[in-house]
Design a protein around this motif. Sequence first.
Motif, short mmCIF file in Angstrom:
data_model
loop_
_atom_site.label_atom_id
_atom_site.label_comp_id
_atom_site.label_asym_id
_atom_site.label_seq_id
_atom_site.Cartn_x
_atom_site.Cartn_y
_atom_site.Cartn_z
N GLU A 63 0.81 -1.22 0.00
CA GLU A 63 0.00 0.00 0.00
C GLU A 63 0.84 1.27 0.00
N GLY A 64 2.15 1.13 -0.25
CA GLY A 64 2.98 2.32 -0.40
C GLY A 64 4.09 2.46 0.60
N GLY A 65 4.29 1.46 1.45
CA GLY A 65 5.33 1.54 2.46
C GLY A 65 6.74 1.41 1.92
N GLY A 66 6.88 0.87 0.74
CA GLY A 66 8.18 0.82 0.10
C GLY A 66 8.97 -0.45 0.34
N ALA A 67 10.21 -0.39 -0.13
CA ALA A 67 11.10 -1.55 -0.15
C ALA A 67 11.51 -1.99 1.25
N VAL A 68 11.65 -1.04 2.17
CA VAL A 68 12.08 -1.40 3.53
C VAL A 68 11.05 -2.31 4.19
N SER A 69 9.78 -1.97 4.07
CA SER A 69 8.73 -2.80 4.65
C SER A 69 8.68 -4.17 3.98
N PHE A 70 8.89 -4.19 2.68
CA PHE A 70 8.89 -5.46 1.97
C PHE A 70 10.04 -6.34 2.43
N MET A 71 11.22 -5.75 2.59
CA MET A 71 12.38 -6.50 3.08
C MET A 71 12.14 -7.02 4.50
N GLU A 72 11.50 -6.22 5.33
CA GLU A 72 11.18 -6.67 6.70
C GLU A 72 10.25 -7.87 6.66
N SER A 73 9.28 -7.84 5.76
CA SER A 73 8.36 -8.98 5.65
C SER A 73 9.10 -10.23 5.19
N LEU A 74 10.03 -10.07 4.26
CA LEU A 74 10.81 -11.22 3.79
C LEU A 74 11.72 -11.75 4.89
N GLN A 75 12.27 -10.87 5.72
CA GLN A 75 13.09 -11.30 6.86
C GLN A 75 12.26 -12.14 7.83
N LYS A 76 11.03 -11.70 8.11
CA LYS A 76 10.15 -12.45 9.01
C LYS A 76 9.85 -13.83 8.43
N LEU A 77 9.56 -13.88 7.12
CA LEU A 77 9.28 -15.16 6.48
C LEU A 77 10.51 -16.06 6.47
N LYS A 78 11.68 -15.47 6.24
CA LYS A 78 12.93 -16.23 6.28
C LYS A 78 13.12 -16.87 7.65
N THR A 79 12.94 -16.10 8.70
CA THR A 79 13.08 -16.62 10.06
C THR A 79 12.08 -17.74 10.32
N TYR A 80 10.84 -17.55 9.87
CA TYR A 80 9.80 -18.56 10.03
C TYR A 80 10.22 -19.89 9.39
N PHE A 81 10.72 -19.82 8.15
CA PHE A 81 11.08 -21.05 7.44
C PHE A 81 12.33 -21.70 8.02
N ILE A 82 13.28 -20.90 8.48
CA ILE A 82 14.48 -21.48 9.11
C ILE A 82 14.08 -22.23 10.38
N ILE A 83 13.26 -21.61 11.22
CA ILE A 83 12.84 -22.26 12.47
C ILE A 83 12.06 -23.53 12.16
N ASN A 84 11.15 -23.46 11.20
CA ASN A 84 10.39 -24.65 10.83
C ASN A 84 11.31 -25.75 10.31
N GLY A 85 12.31 -25.41 9.52
CA GLY A 85 13.26 -26.40 9.02
C GLY A 85 14.03 -27.07 10.14
N VAL A 86 14.48 -26.29 11.11
CA VAL A 86 15.21 -26.86 12.25
C VAL A 86 14.30 -27.79 13.05
N VAL A 87 13.06 -27.39 13.26
CA VAL A 87 12.11 -28.23 13.99
C VAL A 87 11.87 -29.55 13.25
N VAL A 88 11.74 -29.49 11.95
CA VAL A 88 11.53 -30.71 11.15
C VAL A 88 12.76 -31.61 11.24
#
Length: 112
Positions: A63-88
């Motif tokens: 909605e217009g927040g820009g690249a910084v917000s998008f990168m933050e969202s990708l960082q959150k998703l990256k952390t989510y997938f890393i933690i899930n991978g370790v748990v698996v």
Amino acid sequence: MEMKDVALPLYQAKGWIRFLGVMMIIVGALYAVTIIGLLFAWLPIWLGVLLFQASSRIEYAYEGGGAVSFMESLQKLKTYFIINGVVVLISLIFVGVGALAGILGGLAGFMS
């Protein structure tokens, strides 16, 4: 290519991401009801919060927040997938050790 174009696929999935985040928080809360589950309840709650935060950042970026917000969202998703991978991986190790113990226990019972 504009930020809206880049963020569009995740923006379209933000409802599902948020839904999974809420469900993970609920699962963590249900784990917390039991004594043994209390030890592990923090993990799904943390994962749920990460997903919820990612969906909020994706929405803001689209909605217009820009690249910084998008990168933050990708960082959150990256952390989510890393933690899930370790748990698996940890779960697979426990399953392998349990299967091996079961097979060896069965063989020991068969031999005697």
